[in-house]
Design a protein around this motif. Structure first.
Motif, PDB file in Angstrom:
ATOM      1  N   VAL A   1       0.828  -1.211   0.000  1.00  0.00           N
ATOM      2  CA  VAL A   1       0.000   0.000   0.000  1.00  0.00           C
ATOM      3  C   VAL A   1       0.855   1.250   0.000  1.00  0.00           C
ATOM      4  O   VAL A   1       2.031   1.238   0.393  1.00  0.00           O
ATOM      5  N   ASN A   2       0.245   2.342  -0.429  1.00  0.00           N
ATOM      6  CA  ASN A   2       0.820   3.683  -0.337  1.00  0.00           C
ATOM      7  C   ASN A   2      -0.042   4.526   0.592  1.00  0.00           C
ATOM      8  O   ASN A   2      -1.253   4.308   0.694  1.00  0.00           O
ATOM      9  N   GLY A   3       0.589   5.505   1.232  1.00  0.00           N
ATOM     10  CA  GLY A   3      -0.156   6.399   2.099  1.00  0.00           C
ATOM     11  C   GLY A   3       0.218   6.213   3.551  1.00  0.00           C
ATOM     12  O   GLY A   3       0.874   5.234   3.928  1.00  0.00           O
ATOM     13  N   THR A   4      -0.178   7.153   4.364  1.00  0.00           N
ATOM     14  CA  THR A   4       0.050   7.092   5.805  1.00  0.00           C
ATOM     15  C   THR A   4      -1.243   6.671   6.486  1.00  0.00           C
ATOM     16  O   THR A   4      -2.267   7.352   6.343  1.00  0.00           O
ATOM     17  N   PRO A   5      -1.248   5.553   7.198  1.00  0.00           N
ATOM     18  CA  PRO A   5      -2.501   5.053   7.765  1.00  0.00           C
ATOM     19  C   PRO A   5      -3.024   5.945   8.888  1.00  0.00           C
ATOM     20  O   PRO A   5      -2.266   6.549   9.635  1.00  0.00           O
ATOM     21  N   THR A   6      -4.325   6.002   8.963  1.00  0.00           N
ATOM     22  CA  THR A   6      -5.011   6.648  10.077  1.00  0.00           C
ATOM     23  C   THR A   6      -5.610   5.556  10.946  1.00  0.00           C
ATOM     24  O   THR A   6      -6.339   4.689  10.455  1.00  0.00           O
ATOM     25  N   TRP A   7      -5.285   5.580  12.227  1.00  0.00           N
ATOM     26  CA  TRP A   7      -5.740   4.528  13.134  1.00  0.00           C
ATOM     27  C   TRP A   7      -6.949   4.995  13.933  1.00  0.00           C
ATOM     28  O   TRP A   7      -7.028   6.169  14.274  1.00  0.00           O
ATOM     29  N   PRO A   8      -7.919   4.094  14.220  1.00  0.00           N
ATOM     30  CA  PRO A   8      -7.922   2.661  13.899  1.00  0.00           C
ATOM     31  C   PRO A   8      -8.120   2.407  12.415  1.00  0.00           C
ATOM     32  O   PRO A   8      -8.741   3.204  11.715  1.00  0.00           O
ATOM     33  N   LEU A   9      -7.591   1.256  11.958  1.00  0.00           N
ATOM     34  CA  LEU A   9      -7.577   0.908  10.544  1.00  0.00           C
ATOM     35  C   LEU A   9      -8.302  -0.425  10.350  1.00  0.00           C
ATOM     36  O   LEU A   9      -8.123  -1.355  11.135  1.00  0.00           O
TER      37      LEU A   9
ATOM     38  N   GLY B   1     -16.254 -10.453   6.187  1.00  0.00           N
ATOM     39  CA  GLY B   1     -15.134  -9.997   5.372  1.00  0.00           C
ATOM     40  C   GLY B   1     -14.470  -8.725   5.838  1.00  0.00           C
ATOM     41  O   GLY B   1     -13.707  -8.121   5.088  1.00  0.00           O
ATOM     42  N   THR B   2     -14.731  -8.277   7.076  1.00  0.00           N
ATOM     43  CA  THR B   2     -14.111  -7.055   7.600  1.00  0.00           C
ATOM     44  C   THR B   2     -13.346  -7.389   8.882  1.00  0.00           C
ATOM     45  O   THR B   2     -13.830  -8.154   9.722  1.00  0.00           O
ATOM     46  N   ILE B   3     -12.141  -6.819   9.005  1.00  0.00           N
ATOM     47  CA  ILE B   3     -11.318  -7.086  10.187  1.00  0.00           C
ATOM     48  C   ILE B   3     -10.517  -5.837  10.524  1.00  0.00           C
ATOM     49  O   ILE B   3     -10.147  -5.055   9.632  1.00  0.00           O
ATOM     50  N   ASN B   4     -10.290  -5.614  11.815  1.00  0.00           N
ATOM     51  CA  ASN B   4      -9.433  -4.525  12.258  1.00  0.00           C
ATOM     52  C   ASN B   4      -7.975  -4.910  12.049  1.00  0.00           C
ATOM     53  O   ASN B   4      -7.575  -6.053  12.301  1.00  0.00           O
ATOM     54  N   VAL B   5      -7.182  -3.964  11.594  1.00  0.00           N
ATOM     55  CA  VAL B   5      -5.765  -4.191  11.323  1.00  0.00           C
ATOM     56  C   VAL B   5      -4.962  -3.755  12.534  1.00  0.00           C
ATOM     57  O   VAL B   5      -5.196  -2.683  13.104  1.00  0.00           O
ATOM     58  N   THR B   6      -4.002  -4.597  12.942  1.00  0.00           N
ATOM     59  CA  THR B   6      -3.129  -4.267  14.063  1.00  0.00           C
ATOM     60  C   THR B   6      -1.729  -3.957  13.556  1.00  0.00           C
ATOM     61  O   THR B   6      -1.320  -4.438  12.499  1.00  0.00           O
ATOM     62  N   ARG B   7      -1.012  -3.161  14.299  1.00  0.00           N
ATOM     63  CA  ARG B   7       0.384  -2.885  13.961  1.00  0.00           C
ATOM     64  C   ARG B   7       1.232  -4.108  14.299  1.00  0.00           C
ATOM     65  O   ARG B   7       1.202  -4.586  15.432  1.00  0.00           O
ATOM     66  N   ALA B   8       1.981  -4.611  13.330  1.00  0.00           N
ATOM     67  CA  ALA B   8       2.879  -5.731  13.600  1.00  0.00           C
ATOM     68  C   ALA B   8       3.983  -5.294  14.554  1.00  0.00           C
ATOM     69  O   ALA B   8       4.473  -4.163  14.483  1.00  0.00           O
TER      70      ALA B   8
END
Length: 425
Positions: A99-107, A126-133
């Motif tokens: 991906v490109n761009g700066t994420p805005t959290w929550p994502l 089909g929807t899930i919250n993304v966590t920071r690795a």
């Protein structure tokens, strides 16, 4: 219609016959679900340069890749756009969105029109919250080493699958994939390795401490190698080193060396635990010593010390910076030719239970002092090292006196009043 193999008439013509009616019943499994999604900032980098961010989606079962490869099937929050898509063709149970761009959290991320592999049921939820690795990803090496960008599958908050190539962790520079974080001060990091691919006799995966992300950086690591099952590696250079290897490059861009004794211990997959710690000690003369300790375990509870190295007296003979890089290092010990397909030398290692704030249970010190003895024998199990101080309290200065249990302490007039402790790490 059907025929038996080799069934033919006198002229050799195949004879076919119709079978009685047959009924095929397909029993579908439960619909697949999204299990985990992780965001990491560096994907497929070289030489420590900033790479492209990626979002990995992990599913509960193999998925049909057609829908996974269609960018129109994804809805991303956080102001991100998809530039390319990579499906894990080993399992078809994960996909990475570059991906490109700066994420805005929550994502969050949504995937539509996805179904199980082979025409199975549609994806449920089909929807899930993304966590920071917790770890970043980087390919470290000179040009085309590794020959292909590594693939990282994030199974959970502390679980990773790494598919990579790379020349080695050895010599004057590395060719590796590195999942890393930065740690300041003393630390204790562990990981459980579940599997490895025998690309080479010396394929390696494990834990590493680095001063920088340059190929020739000083580094200390403890690594698992392939088991020896009598089968030649893909590179044809051996049947598996069958050992846990402690490797260090104590001088920047200098030669590598062994710094521990793991050559007689085979890894215990899927419970091949590795552990590294840093412990800094200031002596009475104000000299600072930075000890790196390497351990292995088959259960994550009982640890065996394989090596200890003082970074301030080896190689560059300087204490490591207060902030260093720590994480999981992997190398195939071999590279395909650039552009080659299929890839013959891809090492896939699976890891779980990564923890860079690991603290084991406090050890118990046992002592043996017989009548008329001129020495004191202290034992405390396998983990940790022994230190002594002439006083207790804020003014105590603890000095290492024993690296392995048991330790024999001579009784003299100068140490008649001594206090002892075991430090883990």
């Amino acid at each position: 219609t059907m025929r038996a193999l080799g069934y033919a008439d006198g002229s050799g013509n195949a004879l076919w016959a119709s079978s009685t009616p047959a009924t095929l019943t397909v029993i579908t499994s439960a619909p697949p679900t999204l299990v985990h999604s992780g965001y990491y900032t560096n994907y497929g980098t070289s030489g420590g340069s900033s790479g492209q961010p990626g979002i990995t989606l992990h599913f509960s079962s193999p998925m049909d890749p057609t829908a996974l490869l269609n960018p129109a099937n994804y809805v991303l929050g956080g102001g991100l756009t998809i530039t390319s898509i990579l499906v894990n063709s080993n399992t078809y149970s994960s996909v990475t969105l570059l991906v490109n761009g700066t994420p805005t959290w929550p994502l969050s991320v949504t995937i539509n029109n996805a179904q199980a592999l082979g025409g199975g049921p549609a994806l449920a939820g089909g929807t899930i919250n993304v966590t920071r690795a917790v770890l970043n990803a980087a390919d470290i090496g000179v040009t085309d080493d590794p020959a292909v960008p590594s693939y990282i599958d994030v199974f959970g908050a502390n679980a990773f699958l790494v598919s990579c190539e790379g020349s080695d962790i050895w010599n004057n520079g590395d060719g590796i994939n590195y999942l890393y974080e930065q740690k300041t001060g003393d630390f204790d990091v562990v990981v459980r390795q579940k599997s490895i691919t025998k690309v080479s006799n010396w394929t390696k995966c494990g834990l590493m401490i680095r001063e920088s992300l340059d190929p020739g950086s000083r580094e200390w690591g403890i690594f698992n190698t392939p088991l020896d099952n009598g089968v030649q590696s893909a590179a044809g250079d051996g049947t598996g080193a069958n050992q846990i290897q402690c490797v260090a490059r104590p001088g920047t861009s200098g030669a590598s060396e062994d710094w521990g004794n793991g050559s007689l211990i085979p890894p215990t997959y899927p419970n091949a635990w590795a552990r590294l710690s840093r412990h800094t000690v200031t002596n009475l003369d104000t000299t600072v010593h930075c000890f790196i300790n390497g351990y292995y375990s088959s259960d994550g509870v009982s640890w065996t010390l394989l090596g200890q190295n003082d970074t301030s007296t080896n190689g560059d003979a300087t204490v490591l910076p207060d902030t260093v890089y720590v994480g999981i290092a992997s190398t195939a010990h071999h590279n395909d030719l650039v552009g080659a397909w299929p890839l013959l030398y891809l090492n896939t290692g699976e890891f779980d239970n990564y923890n860079s704030a690991f603290i084991s249970a406090p050890p118990t010190i046992n002592f043996n002092l017989g009548a008329g003895s001129t020495s004191l024998v202290l034992s405390w199990g396998s983990a940790g090292h022994l230190e002594s101080s002439p006083v207790l309290g804020p003014g105590a200065v603890w000095t290492p006196v024993g690296l392995a249990s048991p330790a024999t302490i001579p009784i003299t007039t100068t140490n008649i009043s001594q206090f002892f402790r075991v430090v883990v790490p």
